[in-house]
Design a protein around this motif. Sequence first.
Motif, PDB file in Angstrom:
ATOM      1  N   SER A  32      12.350 -11.649  81.293  1.00  0.00           N
ATOM      2  CA  SER A  32      11.107 -12.397  81.480  1.00  0.00           C
ATOM      3  C   SER A  32      11.406 -13.603  82.348  1.00  0.00           C
ATOM      4  O   SER A  32      12.557 -13.967  82.547  1.00  0.00           O
ATOM      5  N   LYS A  33      10.375 -14.249  82.848  1.00  0.00           N
ATOM      6  CA  LYS A  33      10.607 -15.383  83.737  1.00  0.00           C
ATOM      7  C   LYS A  33      10.927 -16.659  82.963  1.00  0.00           C
ATOM      8  O   LYS A  33      11.667 -17.512  83.442  1.00  0.00           O
ATOM      9  N   ASP A  34      10.395 -16.806  81.737  1.00  0.00           N
ATOM     10  CA  ASP A  34      10.570 -18.057  80.995  1.00  0.00           C
ATOM     11  C   ASP A  34      10.825 -17.880  79.502  1.00  0.00           C
ATOM     12  O   ASP A  34      10.761 -18.847  78.764  1.00  0.00           O
ATOM     13  N   PRO A  37       6.489 -16.541  75.077  1.00  0.00           N
ATOM     14  CA  PRO A  37       5.533 -17.628  74.880  1.00  0.00           C
ATOM     15  C   PRO A  37       4.973 -17.651  73.457  1.00  0.00           C
ATOM     16  O   PRO A  37       4.985 -16.626  72.753  1.00  0.00           O
ATOM     17  N   ASP A  38       4.500 -18.807  73.037  1.00  0.00           N
ATOM     18  CA  ASP A  38       3.824 -18.924  71.750  1.00  0.00           C
ATOM     19  C   ASP A  38       2.410 -18.364  71.859  1.00  0.00           C
ATOM     20  O   ASP A  38       1.767 -18.456  72.910  1.00  0.00           O
ATOM     21  N   TRP A  39       1.916 -17.805  70.754  1.00  0.00           N
ATOM     22  CA  TRP A  39       0.533 -17.345  70.736  1.00  0.00           C
ATOM     23  C   TRP A  39       0.056 -17.295  69.299  1.00  0.00           C
ATOM     24  O   TRP A  39       0.845 -17.234  68.364  1.00  0.00           O
ATOM     25  N   ASP A 115       2.300 -16.526  79.586  1.00  0.00           N
ATOM     26  CA  ASP A 115       3.329 -17.400  80.149  1.00  0.00           C
ATOM     27  C   ASP A 115       3.045 -17.833  81.582  1.00  0.00           C
ATOM     28  O   ASP A 115       3.902 -18.410  82.248  1.00  0.00           O
ATOM     29  N   TYR A 117       2.465 -15.766  84.021  1.00  0.00           N
ATOM     30  CA  TYR A 117       2.856 -14.701  84.928  1.00  0.00           C
ATOM     31  C   TYR A 117       1.632 -13.999  85.491  1.00  0.00           C
ATOM     32  O   TYR A 117       0.609 -13.851  84.810  1.00  0.00           O
ATOM     33  N   TRP A 165       2.744  -9.836  77.645  1.00  0.00           N
ATOM     34  CA  TRP A 165       1.871 -10.858  77.046  1.00  0.00           C
ATOM     35  C   TRP A 165       0.559 -11.002  77.820  1.00  0.00           C
ATOM     36  O   TRP A 165       0.022 -12.093  78.002  1.00  0.00           O
TER      37      TRP A 165
END
Length: 198
Positions: A32-34, A37-39, A115, A117, A165
């Motif tokens: 992934s790039k980062d 993520p939170d969700w 995120d 993207y 995501w």
Amino acid sequence: MECTDMTEVHKEFGGDRLPPGQRETEAFPVLSKDGVPDWDPETWQFHADGAVERELSLSLSAFRSLPHETQRQDFHCVTGWSRLDCAFTGVTFPTIAEQAGVTDAAESVMFTALDGYTTSLPLSDCLRDDVLFAWALDGKALPEEHGGPLRVVTPHKYAYKGAKWVTGVEFLTDHERGYWEKRGYSDAANPWHENRYS
């Protein structure tokens, strides 16, 4: 649930099941790039807008109540590995397009994600029964590191065209490049032509 076999897509593109330059693996590497993520499942929403007759805004439960199916697909990463016979469960792209009432002006689709993207494909590349918004893998909830609660799978493209995501799609009247495409990755992303970089 019955599983539809979509693993012969390679025949459409005139290549072997394992595209050139790929190695088969039973693992499922995480890229992934980062990071993840939170969700919040209570506030998560899926949106479809742009060149449509009806903008969609769906909760997670509403999205999962749409007609869905399980497909056996092959998954090809641009970094050189392929995981064969993945059983993804979700909603086909044509189902979303029909729900939103995509207009004749739409030419391209931009996918957006939690995120930040983005990735894009021509509409014609999306209106396939094997382009899937997936929430389960091999009979279990899609792990968050692999894009849960929802990711796109595009078995006829390298996997960076399938956003993890994912939170929505915008139907565009002109084509735009996404995150990796702006950074030198191929916009075509055809594994059998080895369209890795532009």
